[in-house]
Design a protein around this motif. Structure first.
Motif, PDB file in Angstrom:
ATOM      1  N   CYS A  29       0.844  -1.202   0.000  1.00  0.00           N
ATOM      2  CA  CYS A  29       0.000   0.000   0.000  1.00  0.00           C
ATOM      3  C   CYS A  29       0.871   1.240   0.000  1.00  0.00           C
ATOM      4  CB  CYS A  29      -0.911   0.000   1.223  1.00  0.00           C
ATOM      5  SG  CYS A  29      -0.034   0.260   2.774  1.00  0.00           S
ATOM      6  N   TYR A  30       0.212   2.369  -0.155  1.00  0.00           N
ATOM      7  CA  TYR A  30       0.845   3.680  -0.028  1.00  0.00           C
ATOM      8  C   TYR A  30       0.312   4.310   1.249  1.00  0.00           C
ATOM      9  CZ  TYR A  30       2.012   3.194  -4.969  1.00  0.00           C
ATOM     10  OH  TYR A  30       2.499   2.756  -6.170  1.00  0.00           O
ATOM     11  N   ARG A  31       1.190   4.962   1.995  1.00  0.00           N
ATOM     12  CA  ARG A  31       0.771   5.700   3.192  1.00  0.00           C
ATOM     13  C   ARG A  31       1.111   7.164   2.973  1.00  0.00           C
ATOM     14  NH1 ARG A  31      -0.261   2.622   8.015  1.00  0.00           N
ATOM     15  NH2 ARG A  31       0.306   0.460   7.675  1.00  0.00           N
ATOM     16  N   PHE A  32       0.126   8.000   3.192  1.00  0.00           N
ATOM     17  CA  PHE A  32       0.316   9.443   3.057  1.00  0.00           C
ATOM     18  C   PHE A  32       0.125  10.079   4.426  1.00  0.00           C
ATOM     19  CE2 PHE A  32      -1.342   7.837  -0.958  1.00  0.00           C
ATOM     20  CZ  PHE A  32      -0.381   8.299  -1.836  1.00  0.00           C
ATOM     21  N   GLY A  33       1.033  10.943   4.798  1.00  0.00           N
ATOM     22  CA  GLY A  33       0.934  11.603   6.093  1.00  0.00           C
ATOM     23  C   GLY A  33       1.848  10.950   7.114  1.00  0.00           C
ATOM     24  N   ARG A  34       1.867  11.509   8.282  1.00  0.00           N
ATOM     25  CA  ARG A  34       2.734  11.030   9.353  1.00  0.00           C
ATOM     26  C   ARG A  34       2.166   9.797  10.032  1.00  0.00           C
ATOM     27  NH1 ARG A  34       5.163  16.088  12.638  1.00  0.00           N
ATOM     28  NH2 ARG A  34       6.567  16.749  10.983  1.00  0.00           N
ATOM     29  N   ARG A  35       3.086   9.030  10.583  1.00  0.00           N
ATOM     30  CA  ARG A  35       2.757   7.817  11.343  1.00  0.00           C
ATOM     31  C   ARG A  35       1.787   6.929  10.591  1.00  0.00           C
ATOM     32  NH1 ARG A  35       3.755   8.197  17.504  1.00  0.00           N
ATOM     33  NH2 ARG A  35       5.425   9.703  17.448  1.00  0.00           N
ATOM     34  N   SER A  36       0.593   6.737  11.106  1.00  0.00           N
ATOM     35  CA  SER A  36      -0.338   5.816  10.443  1.00  0.00           C
ATOM     36  C   SER A  36      -0.848   6.397   9.131  1.00  0.00           C
ATOM     37  CB  SER A  36      -1.497   5.469  11.368  1.00  0.00           C
ATOM     38  OG  SER A  36      -2.152   6.643  11.778  1.00  0.00           O
ATOM     39  N   GLY A  37      -1.103   7.684   9.095  1.00  0.00           N
ATOM     40  CA  GLY A  37      -1.491   8.357   7.852  1.00  0.00           C
ATOM     41  C   GLY A  37      -2.670   7.725   7.131  1.00  0.00           C
ATOM     42  N   THR A  38      -2.874   8.158   5.917  1.00  0.00           N
ATOM     43  CA  THR A  38      -3.939   7.650   5.064  1.00  0.00           C
ATOM     44  C   THR A  38      -3.375   6.531   4.207  1.00  0.00           C
ATOM     45  OG1 THR A  38      -4.955   9.833   4.978  1.00  0.00           O
ATOM     46  CG2 THR A  38      -5.554   8.293   3.242  1.00  0.00           C
ATOM     47  N   ILE A  39      -4.104   5.442   4.111  1.00  0.00           N
ATOM     48  CA  ILE A  39      -3.663   4.280   3.338  1.00  0.00           C
ATOM     49  C   ILE A  39      -4.430   4.215   2.030  1.00  0.00           C
ATOM     50  CG2 ILE A  39      -3.625   1.757   3.266  1.00  0.00           C
ATOM     51  CD1 ILE A  39      -3.225   1.800   6.298  1.00  0.00           C
ATOM     52  N   ARG A  40      -3.696   3.955   0.948  1.00  0.00           N
ATOM     53  CA  ARG A  40      -4.311   3.751  -0.362  1.00  0.00           C
ATOM     54  C   ARG A  40      -3.659   2.530  -1.009  1.00  0.00           C
ATOM     55  NH1 ARG A  40      -7.401   6.577   1.590  1.00  0.00           N
ATOM     56  NH2 ARG A  40      -8.177   8.597   0.912  1.00  0.00           N
ATOM     57  N   VAL A  41      -4.473   1.766  -1.727  1.00  0.00           N
ATOM     58  CA  VAL A  41      -4.011   0.560  -2.409  1.00  0.00           C
ATOM     59  C   VAL A  41      -4.271   0.733  -3.899  1.00  0.00           C
ATOM     60  CG1 VAL A  41      -4.302  -1.942  -2.628  1.00  0.00           C
ATOM     61  CG2 VAL A  41      -4.517  -0.855  -0.376  1.00  0.00           C
ATOM     62  N   SER A  42      -3.260   0.479  -4.699  1.00  0.00           N
ATOM     63  CA  SER A  42      -3.416   0.602  -6.151  1.00  0.00           C
ATOM     64  C   SER A  42      -4.033  -0.684  -6.714  1.00  0.00           C
ATOM     65  CB  SER A  42      -2.063   0.849  -6.810  1.00  0.00           C
ATOM     66  OG  SER A  42      -1.238  -0.296  -6.692  1.00  0.00           O
ATOM     67  N   GLU A  43      -4.589  -0.571  -7.915  1.00  0.00           N
ATOM     68  CA  GLU A  43      -5.130  -1.745  -8.615  1.00  0.00           C
ATOM     69  C   GLU A  43      -4.030  -2.791  -8.802  1.00  0.00           C
ATOM     70  OE1 GLU A  43      -8.177  -2.565  -9.750  1.00  0.00           O
ATOM     71  OE2 GLU A  43      -9.169  -0.715  -9.136  1.00  0.00           O
ATOM     72  N   GLU A  44      -2.834  -2.319  -9.125  1.00  0.00           N
ATOM     73  CA  GLU A  44      -1.698  -3.218  -9.341  1.00  0.00           C
ATOM     74  C   GLU A  44      -1.391  -4.015  -8.072  1.00  0.00           C
ATOM     75  OE1 GLU A  44       3.094  -3.034 -10.265  1.00  0.00           O
ATOM     76  OE2 GLU A  44       1.926  -1.187 -10.304  1.00  0.00           O
ATOM     77  N   TYR A  45      -1.322  -3.342  -6.937  1.00  0.00           N
ATOM     78  CA  TYR A  45      -1.015  -4.029  -5.682  1.00  0.00           C
ATOM     79  C   TYR A  45      -2.126  -4.999  -5.294  1.00  0.00           C
ATOM     80  CZ  TYR A  45       2.913  -0.851  -4.834  1.00  0.00           C
ATOM     81  OH  TYR A  45       4.099  -0.153  -4.918  1.00  0.00           O
ATOM     82  N   LEU A  46      -3.370  -4.613  -5.547  1.00  0.00           N
ATOM     83  CA  LEU A  46      -4.472  -5.523  -5.244  1.00  0.00           C
ATOM     84  C   LEU A  46      -4.383  -6.768  -6.135  1.00  0.00           C
ATOM     85  CD1 LEU A  46      -7.000  -6.214  -3.672  1.00  0.00           C
ATOM     86  CD2 LEU A  46      -8.323  -4.899  -5.352  1.00  0.00           C
ATOM     87  N   GLY A  47      -4.048  -6.570  -7.400  1.00  0.00           N
ATOM     88  CA  GLY A  47      -3.889  -7.694  -8.318  1.00  0.00           C
ATOM     89  C   GLY A  47      -2.779  -8.637  -7.877  1.00  0.00           C
TER      90      GLY A  47
END
Length: 72
Positions: A29-47
């Protein structure tokens, strides 16, 4: 990019299951922000996660005894 909730809905699992897969390093996943931050998962990573999670059908002979009653 998808949120944890969107990934969970897409896989029909709980958000906790998605967070656990991320923490174990199974789902990138990608984490944006400090510490735990916001998590986002790309289609590629899910695949990639789905491909690595695939289970091939096993012969009953190779299953542990406790699973032999299941009609797999």
């Amino acid at each position: 990019m998808m949120t944890v909730k969107q990934v969970a809905e897409r896989l029909n699992v709980s958000m906790g299951t998605v967070y656990a897969a991320i923490e174990r390093g199974e789902l990138k996943c990608y984490r944006f922000g400090r510490r735990s931050g916001t998590i986002r998962v790309s289609e590629e990573y899910l695949g990639e996660y789905l491909a690595s999670s695939r289970v091939e059908r096993q012969s009953v002979d190779t299953l542990p005894y406790r699973f032999k009653h299941l009609n797999l």
